[in-house]
Write a protein that holds these residues in place. Structure first.
Motif, PDB file in Angstrom:
ATOM      1  N   ASN A  22       0.806  -1.218   0.000  1.00  0.00           N
ATOM      2  CA  ASN A  22       0.000   0.000   0.000  1.00  0.00           C
ATOM      3  C   ASN A  22       0.842   1.273   0.000  1.00  0.00           C
ATOM      4  N   LEU A  23       2.164   1.118   0.077  1.00  0.00           N
ATOM      5  CA  LEU A  23       3.024   2.292   0.181  1.00  0.00           C
ATOM      6  C   LEU A  23       3.230   2.974  -1.156  1.00  0.00           C
ATOM      7  N   GLY A  24       3.657   4.214  -1.084  1.00  0.00           N
ATOM      8  CA  GLY A  24       4.000   4.978  -2.272  1.00  0.00           C
ATOM      9  C   GLY A  24       4.770   6.206  -1.868  1.00  0.00           C
ATOM     10  N   GLU A  73       3.260  -6.654 -11.076  1.00  0.00           N
ATOM     11  CA  GLU A  73       2.493  -5.793 -11.981  1.00  0.00           C
ATOM     12  C   GLU A  73       1.423  -5.013 -11.227  1.00  0.00           C
ATOM     13  N   GLU A  74       0.839  -5.625 -10.213  1.00  0.00           N
ATOM     14  CA  GLU A  74      -0.245  -4.998  -9.462  1.00  0.00           C
ATOM     15  C   GLU A  74       0.234  -3.809  -8.631  1.00  0.00           C
ATOM     16  N   CYS A  75       1.538  -3.686  -8.416  1.00  0.00           N
ATOM     17  CA  CYS A  75       2.099  -2.582  -7.626  1.00  0.00           C
ATOM     18  C   CYS A  75       2.987  -1.668  -8.466  1.00  0.00           C
ATOM     19  N   MET A  76       2.973  -1.866  -9.769  1.00  0.00           N
ATOM     20  CA  MET A  76       3.941  -1.178 -10.618  1.00  0.00           C
ATOM     21  C   MET A  76       3.762   0.337 -10.630  1.00  0.00           C
ATOM     22  N   ALA A  77       2.526   0.828 -10.559  1.00  0.00           N
ATOM     23  CA  ALA A  77       2.292   2.269 -10.664  1.00  0.00           C
ATOM     24  C   ALA A  77       3.020   3.024  -9.564  1.00  0.00           C
TER      25      ALA A  77
END
Length: 609
Positions: free
Chosen positions: A122-124, A144-148
């Motif tokens: 959940n981090l960014g 892929e699900e966290c790539m953004a």
């Protein structure tokens, strides 16, 4: 004592004695071993592949692998990453949701003696940058699900685009970015042989970095050795879940947290049991999947159990194969209801911290207790209102009377090492020295505990969790630092000072965030909409304050320490103060004034939090 009570006591004693063989086996398996003993969870997976090659290892979204297949996949990851330069002791950051590839990558890196940095999916932004940099990561693997999130910050890391980033496809809707290598494509030709490095990996080596729940983007990386991983997984498999190769564990907690990874996956690695893995918990699919996949065991957190207790009851809820569960945070007010409703025979409540040196487990299946510990611990007097340990005239800690709540300390010894964090200063802050005698050292858990009478216990004291103290509270299964949240809120241009604390909401686990604000000179009214946007952009969702209180001034001690005792007691009750109080209602995006109608909804547990 009457005859009926005598009979109940005898039955309780006999029941307790049935756990003795498992406890003796566990004690033998957990006897401290020298740090140079060669063992790891990667080696445990190899053993399962040798001993139970065709037994089911993992089920995930319609895919199933046996232990031989799972071990082979882990070996391909290990051998390819070694070819990419990953050596013993190197740190590889990993950001993925729960799935087969995630577990296989962790096992593969452990086989090499490398260290996995488990990034919260959940981090960014700055928090993500910090987590990757603080461990000195040499590589980074992203799903892929966290790539953004990683795409937005990858050029701000000290990693080389094209060579240090690895992409693991998921749904296939997004292609591998040009700054990463396609890991799944590249491992196709990698060897499935067990890497030789596994046989040299010792229990004293660091296996994982598991991050404390950060609230400002500055989580601490807790050090987890192979020794502590194996102790937890053996405890779960042998005496907690008591699972074997014929059992299946339902696992829906995030694997970047210790509860799911150590107690769940670890128990499977230790016993050969199968895992049914979900990306995230789903109440609507829970019982269907338990029955369809014959799940006999489950790893839980209290919030999950409370949710399952609150959903509409079905007549056949107890008709399922689930009989043993293990986890943490099951509060006494739902314990018996949950057991009876879902036909659970065994609740093994566990207490411990990722970075801590002591742990407790309800291995004897006593109700409403976190169980016992083999470590030396002390429960000492603590002044909650002033947030400080009570000491005697000599400056020593004072043990509480049996049954009274107090601060839990765990003695630091060669057998109960406090491995701490990558940050030496942060590690030292958690150590309480000279507590009882000169030169002693104790890990400060930051939790209030008490002993409880649960009948015959083979001579072991049993404990019950009471609450968190100090500058941290728990909400939505995450730890929230009041200091860190306060630093962020103080950055809002209309705020002069703020005091952050946790308050109880009936029918929920943990405490919701509340902040008392003093406004800047010349500011008469807080811009609620702009403030809401600010905290939602600056804080994780679980750290956004649910309640606001506007004060003319902040109460402090003579040493300028902010007082929280009265604020906690008054909470969000508008009838106990003349200060304006605002609430972010469940599902709302903005704050609104608290009124007695909504206060009543909160008090009868129907506000929806």
């Amino acid at each position: 004592m009457g005859l009926g009570e005598d009979i109940v006591g005898v039955i309780d004693t006999v029941k307790t004695l049935t756990y003795l063989p498992a406890l003796l086996k566990l004690k033998k398996g957990m006897t401290p071993r020298p740090a140079d003993v060669k063992d790891s969870f990667g080696a445990r997976v190899e053993a399962n592949a040798n001993n139970h090659p065709n037994a089911s290892a993992i089920i995930f979204e319609g895919r199933q692998m046996n232990w031989s297949e799972f071990n082979a996949l882990a070996n391909r990851f290990a051998n390819h990453m070694h070819a990419q330069g990953v050596q013993r002791g190197d740190v590889v950051s990993i950001m993925m949701e729960n799935r087969i590839e995630y577990l296989a990558i962790l096992v593969g890196l452990n086989k090499l003696g490398a260290v996995s940095g488990l990034l919260n999916s959940n981090l960014g932004g700055n928090s993500l940058i910090h987590c990757i940099n603080v461990t000195g990561s040499s590589k980074c693997i992203v799903g892929e699900e966290c790539m953004a999130e990683l795409d937005a910050i990858q050029d701000q890391l000290s990693l080389q685009a094209g060579s240090d980033f690895f992409f693991v496809n998921d749904s296939g809707s997004r292609p591998c970015p040009n700054w990463a290598q396609d890991l799944i494509t590249n491992i196709a030709e990698a060897s499935e042989d067990n890497p030789v490095q596994t046989g040299e990996t010792t229990i004293g080596e660091t296996a994982l970095y598991i991050y404390t729940s950060g609230t400002t983007g500055l989580p601490k990386a807790a050090v987890l050795s192979n020794r502590r991983y194996l102790i937890a997984s053996d405890m779960s498999a042998l005496a907690g879940l008591q699972c074997t190769v014929t059992d299946r564990i339902y696992l829906c907690l995030p694997l970047y947290h210790a509860t799911g990874l150590l107690l769940g996956a670890g128990a499977a690695f230790a016993s050969g049991a199968s895992m049914f893995v979900r990306r995230k918990f789903s109440a609507s699919n829970f019982m269907k999947e338990i029955r369809e996949h014959n799940c006999s065991h489950m790893i839980y957190i209290g919030e999950l159990c409370r949710y399952l207790t609150n959903i509409p009851e079905q007549a056949d809820d107890a008709q399922n194969p689930l009989h043993s569960i293990m986890g943490n945070g099951m509060r006494p007010d739902i314990w018996m209801n949950f057991k009876q409703r879902y036909g659970i025979n065994r609740v093994c409540e566990f207490y411990g911290a990722s970075e801590g040196n002591v742990s407790f487990a309800n291995l004897m299946n006593k109700d409403m207790t976190v169980g016992m510990t083999s470590a030396e611990v002390a429960v000492v007097e603590y002044d909650v209102d002033n947030d400080e340990v009570v000491t005697d005239d000599a400056g020593r800690c004072i043990p509480v009377q049996p049954g009274e709540p107090g601060l839990l300390l765990g003695k630091i010894t060669p057998d109960t090492v406090f491995e701490g964090y990558t940050d030496a200063e942060a590690t030292e802050k958690k150590v309480f020295r000279n507590a009882f005698v000169d030169g002693d050292a104790w890990f400060n858990t930051g939790d209030l505990m008490r002993t409880v009478d649960v009948g015959y216990t083979l001579g072991y004291d049993h404990y019950q969790f009471v609450d968190r103290v100090g500058d941290t509270f728990r909400w939505k299964a995450e730890n929230v630092s009041t200091n860190e949240v306060g630093e962020i809120i103080n950055g809002f241009d209309q705020v002069k000072f703020c005091n952050v604390y946790g308050v109880e909401i009936p029918g929920t686990d943990g405490r919701a965030g509340m902040t008392a604000l003093t406004l800047q000179d010349g500011v008469d009214t807080l811009d609620l909409d702009r403030f809401a946007e600010f905290v939602k952009e600056s804080l994780p969702s679980y750290a956004v304050p649910v309640f606001l209180r506007i004060q003319p001034d902040i109460d402090v001690t003579g040493t300028f320490k902010m007082l929280k005792g009265d604020l906690r007691k008054q909470g969000y009750d508008i009838n106990m103060t003349d200060d304006p109080i605002f609430v972010m209602k469940s599902g709302a995006a903005m704050y609104s004034p608290m009124d007695n109608e909504y206060l009543a909804l909160i008090r009868d547990s129907s506000a929806g939090y």
